[in-house]
Design an enzyme around this catalytic site. Structure first.
Site, PDB file in Angstrom:
ATOM      1  N   THR A 243      30.970  29.878  45.945  1.00 20.28           N
ATOM      2  CA  THR A 243      31.832  30.359  47.029  1.00 20.28           C
ATOM      3  C   THR A 243      33.049  30.923  46.295  1.00 20.28           C
ATOM      4  OG1 THR A 243      33.034  28.282  47.241  1.00 20.28           O
ATOM      5  CG2 THR A 243      31.086  28.523  48.629  1.00 20.28           C
ATOM      6  N   HIS A 244      33.587  31.986  46.802  1.00 17.46           N
ATOM      7  CA  HIS A 244      34.709  32.679  46.118  1.00 17.46           C
ATOM      8  C   HIS A 244      34.333  33.065  44.699  1.00 17.46           C
ATOM      9  CE1 HIS A 244      37.208  30.981  49.387  1.00 17.46           C
ATOM     10  NE2 HIS A 244      36.494  29.886  49.168  1.00 17.46           N
TER      11      HIS A 244
ATOM     12  N   SER B 194      19.626  75.357  62.904  1.00 17.63           N
ATOM     13  CA  SER B 194      19.393  73.961  62.493  1.00 17.63           C
ATOM     14  C   SER B 194      18.039  73.805  61.813  1.00 17.63           C
ATOM     15  CB  SER B 194      19.464  73.045  63.722  1.00 17.63           C
ATOM     16  OG  SER B 194      18.577  73.495  64.733  1.00 17.63           O
TER      17      SER B 194
ATOM     18  N   GLN C 294      23.775  68.796  67.961  1.00 17.01           N
ATOM     19  CA  GLN C 294      22.805  69.225  66.950  1.00 17.01           C
ATOM     20  C   GLN C 294      23.096  68.535  65.615  1.00 17.01           C
ATOM     21  OE1 GLN C 294      21.477  73.399  66.738  1.00 17.01           O
ATOM     22  NE2 GLN C 294      22.679  73.552  64.872  1.00 17.01           N
TER      23      GLN C 294
ATOM     24  N   ASN D 139      17.177  71.263  75.656  1.00 17.85           N
ATOM     25  CA  ASN D 139      18.032  70.074  75.757  1.00 17.85           C
ATOM     26  C   ASN D 139      17.216  68.788  75.901  1.00 17.85           C
ATOM     27  OD1 ASN D 139      19.957  72.010  75.680  1.00 17.85           O
ATOM     28  ND2 ASN D 139      20.767  71.656  77.730  1.00 17.85           N
TER      29      ASN D 139
ATOM     30  N   GLU E 204      22.941  49.283  41.474  1.00 16.61           N
ATOM     31  CA  GLU E 204      24.246  49.872  41.811  1.00 16.61           C
ATOM     32  C   GLU E 204      24.084  50.976  42.851  1.00 16.61           C
ATOM     33  OE1 GLU E 204      26.273  48.931  37.484  1.00 16.61           O
ATOM     34  OE2 GLU E 204      25.287  50.830  37.829  1.00 16.61           O
TER      35      GLU E 204
ATOM     36  N   LYS F 279      22.353  49.064  25.494  1.00 18.04           N
ATOM     37  CA  LYS F 279      22.544  48.846  26.934  1.00 18.04           C
ATOM     38  C   LYS F 279      21.258  48.877  27.749  1.00 18.04           C
ATOM     39  CE  LYS F 279      26.319  49.293  28.869  1.00 18.04           C
ATOM     40  NZ  LYS F 279      27.003  48.244  29.615  1.00 18.04           N
TER      41      LYS F 279
ATOM     42  N   TYR G  54      24.850  68.359  77.723  1.00 21.30           N
ATOM     43  CA  TYR G  54      24.554  68.794  76.363  1.00 21.30           C
ATOM     44  C   TYR G  54      25.671  69.669  75.805  1.00 21.30           C
ATOM     45  CZ  TYR G  54      22.419  70.917  72.288  1.00 21.30           C
ATOM     46  OH  TYR G  54      22.178  71.333  71.010  1.00 21.30           O
TER      47      TYR G  54
ATOM     48  N   ASN H 193      21.010  48.809  31.798  1.00 18.93           N
ATOM     49  CA  ASN H 193      21.934  48.799  32.936  1.00 18.93           C
ATOM     50  C   ASN H 193      21.223  48.684  34.286  1.00 18.93           C
ATOM     51  OD1 ASN H 193      24.194  49.073  31.275  1.00 18.93           O
ATOM     52  ND2 ASN H 193      24.035  51.306  31.282  1.00 18.93           N
TER      53      ASN H 193
ATOM     54  N   SER I 135      21.919  53.700  28.213  1.00 23.53           N
ATOM     55  CA  SER I 135      23.170  54.437  28.043  1.00 23.53           C
ATOM     56  C   SER I 135      22.934  55.529  26.998  1.00 23.53           C
ATOM     57  CB  SER I 135      24.261  53.476  27.570  1.00 23.53           C
ATOM     58  OG  SER I 135      25.256  54.170  26.850  1.00 23.53           O
TER      59      SER I 135
HETATM   60  N1  ARG Z   1      18.984  72.898  67.865  1.00 19.73           N
HETATM   61  C1  ARG Z   1      19.486  72.304  69.048  1.00 19.73           C
HETATM   62  C2  ARG Z   1      19.837  70.820  68.792  1.00 19.73           C
HETATM   63  O1  ARG Z   1      19.381  70.299  67.807  1.00 19.73           O
HETATM   64  C3  ARG Z   1      18.465  72.390  70.127  1.00 19.73           C
HETATM   65  C4  ARG Z   1      19.010  72.416  71.490  1.00 19.73           C
HETATM   66  C5  ARG Z   1      19.672  73.722  71.767  1.00 19.73           C
HETATM   67  N2  ARG Z   1      20.113  73.753  73.115  1.00 19.73           N
HETATM   68  C6  ARG Z   1      21.030  74.620  73.533  1.00 19.73           C
HETATM   69  N3  ARG Z   1      21.355  74.546  74.772  1.00 19.73           N
HETATM   70  N4  ARG Z   1      21.617  75.434  72.733  1.00 19.73           N
HETATM   71  O2  ARG Z   1      20.555  70.197  69.521  1.00 19.73           O
END
Ligand code: ARG
Length: 452
Positions: free
Chosen positions: A155-156, A23, A322, A110, A290, A283, A317, A285, A277
């Site tokens: 309205t509408h 991650s 993650q 965790n 948007e 144009k 957990y 825009n 454009s």
């Molecule tokens: N990268 C994990 C997360 O964002 C961290 C926690 C990992 N914990 C575990 N028991 N594998 O949730």
């Protein structure tokens, strides 16, 4: 890069699994919070004599120097690491050697990841509240500057009644106030320290959770370790509040897109906030608007993503969790971008008052004023509505403006009409009559601007 686990494994992790589970590519955004959280944790470990004081001091000073590197942008993050917790643990190992092995005492990733996420959220929510205030301030400046501009309210998407443009803009201030209130209320549930819940059940070591909460500025400490490591309702709540804010921003964008289109010509978005454009040289825009409108869709997607990830997860957990971070970061950054661009746009937005007046040439927009004129003479509403409708139909059949229907003709419909009725058929008169609290009369709107 060494892992924070591995003792019980005999074979190396498959590279595919490393790639799939990591991650770091997104949770690196939590680096600063992870460091701060670890500093408070290490101080507590030292204070409670869980870790010898001198090691705790070494850990804290090592983390402080890592924190400095992070803040100055010099901290190197190895993209092949598992996550930000591992990266910082490894950096500390390198910096201070053996003592670093004590940092993770009475802690699990965790509770650590929940802590980091909550710290990120607290910071960003305060920042976003500031940005909403800035947007509100630029709406107020714009409204004051254009307090005399009257436009048809819809309205509408059909002409309804004349309103002050400022009145319509201040409607958004009320929406943004509620958005801020929602964020502030959510903050109460974000501002709870999960650290000390450890992996699932707490710890047998004599930790002091209140000390850590104080160090990190948390108002409360979580009261159930299983809940603390397993819920992400605060993430859902934040994104939901941001999605509502995004919805408001999308409606403001749409109002501007309409009012700046050729058929209306009331607003000029300013060259700085418009795009061209590649084919049509004429144009100009409203792409910025948007995109703000479209990004409400991104936010709804972020919300559904986290809700769906969390649905049906058994306590406590699970690694699924993650995946909450990318939609959370995306939602925060999306709202940040939209708020900044909208605030900037208000500063260059120009109003064409004459075009606004042209939109009010169709006098049928005063029908409600005529009806209320009759009500004030004692005619029951339903009857007054009917009379006014019939006069409108009469004038349309004859291709007359309301003001071109003579008093004699008006009296065919009701003997209560007098010459003064013609005075109603102008924008200034119409808005000035709407004196009810919260209405569009300039007095009311000025009062609101003062109280904002
Ligand atoms: N990268 C994990 C997360 O964002 C961290 C926690 C990992 N914990 C575990 N028991 N594998 O949730």
């Amino acid at each position: 890069m060494s892992k924070m686990w591995g003792g019980r494994f005999n074979k190396k992790t498959d590279p595919l699994v490393e790639e799939f589970t990591r991650s770091i590519q997104f949770d690196k955004k939590l680096a600063e919070y992870d460091c701060l959280g670890s500093i408070a944790h290490a101080k507590m470990l030292g204070k409670c004599r869980i870790v010898p004081k001198k090691h705790a001091v070494k850990i804290v000073s090592g983390l402080n120097s890592i924190l400095k590197e992070i803040k100055s942008g010099k901290f190197k993050i190895d993209a092949s690491s598992e996550d930000i917790h591992t990266v910082i643990q490894n950096a500390l190992d390198k910096k201070i050697g053996k003592s670093s092995a004590m940092l993770h005492t009475a802690r699990s990733r965790n509770d650590q990841v929940s802590l980091d996420t909550r710290m990120y959220c607290k910071d960003k929510l305060n920042y976003l509240i500031g940005l909403i205030s800035l947007l509100k301030a630029s709406i107020k400046v714009f409204s004051r500057k254009n307090i005399d501009v009257i436009i048809p309210g819809f309205t509408h998407m059909q002409n309804a009644q004349p309103v002050l443009l400022a009145h319509q803009m201040l409607a958004y201030c009320d929406m943004f106030d509620r958005d801020m209130e929602r964020i502030k209320d959510t903050m109460k549930r974000v501002d709870i320290l999960p650290l000390g819940s450890c992996a699932i059940s707490g710890t047998s070591l004599p930790i002091d959770r209140n000390f850590v909460a104080k160090e990190l500025g948390f108002s409360k400490v979580s009261s159930n370790s299983m809940d603390a490591v397993s819920d992400r309702d605060f993430v859902v709540e934040i994104i939901s509040g941001l999605a509502i804010l995004g919805m408001h921003l999308s409606r403001l964008s749409e109002d501007f897109i309409i009012l700046s289109s050729q058929g209306f010509g009331v607003l000029n978005l300013g060259d700085e906030f418009s795009t061209g454009s590649s084919m049509m040289p004429q144009k100009k825009n409203p792409d910025v608007l948007e995109l703000v409108r479209g990004k409400a869709g991104t936010l709804y997607g972020n919300l559904i993503e986290v809700l769906t990830i969390m649905k049906g997860l058994p306590l406590t957990y699970n690694r699924d969790m993650q995946l909450d971070k990318e939609p959370l970061f995306k939602a925060v950054e999306t709202v940040e971008g939209s708020l900044k661009v909208m605030t900037g746009l208000f500063k260059v937005l120009k109003v064409n008052k004459d075009n606004a007046l042209k939109l009010l040439e169709d006098e049928s927009i005063y029908a409600t004023d005529v009806m209320e004129y009759l009500v004030k003479k004692g005619i029951p509403l339903k009857e007054a509505h009917d009379i006014t409708g019939k006069i409108l139909s009469y004038s349309m059949d004859r291709k007359l403006k309301l003001g071109e229907v003579s008093l004699r003709e008006l009296r065919i419909f009701s003997s209560e009409f007098n010459k003064d009725v013609y005075g109603l058929l102008n924008p200034g008169k119409s808005v000035s009559l709407k004196k009810s609290y919260g209405g569009t009369s300039p007095d009311e709107v000025r009062k609101k601007l003062k109280n904002e």
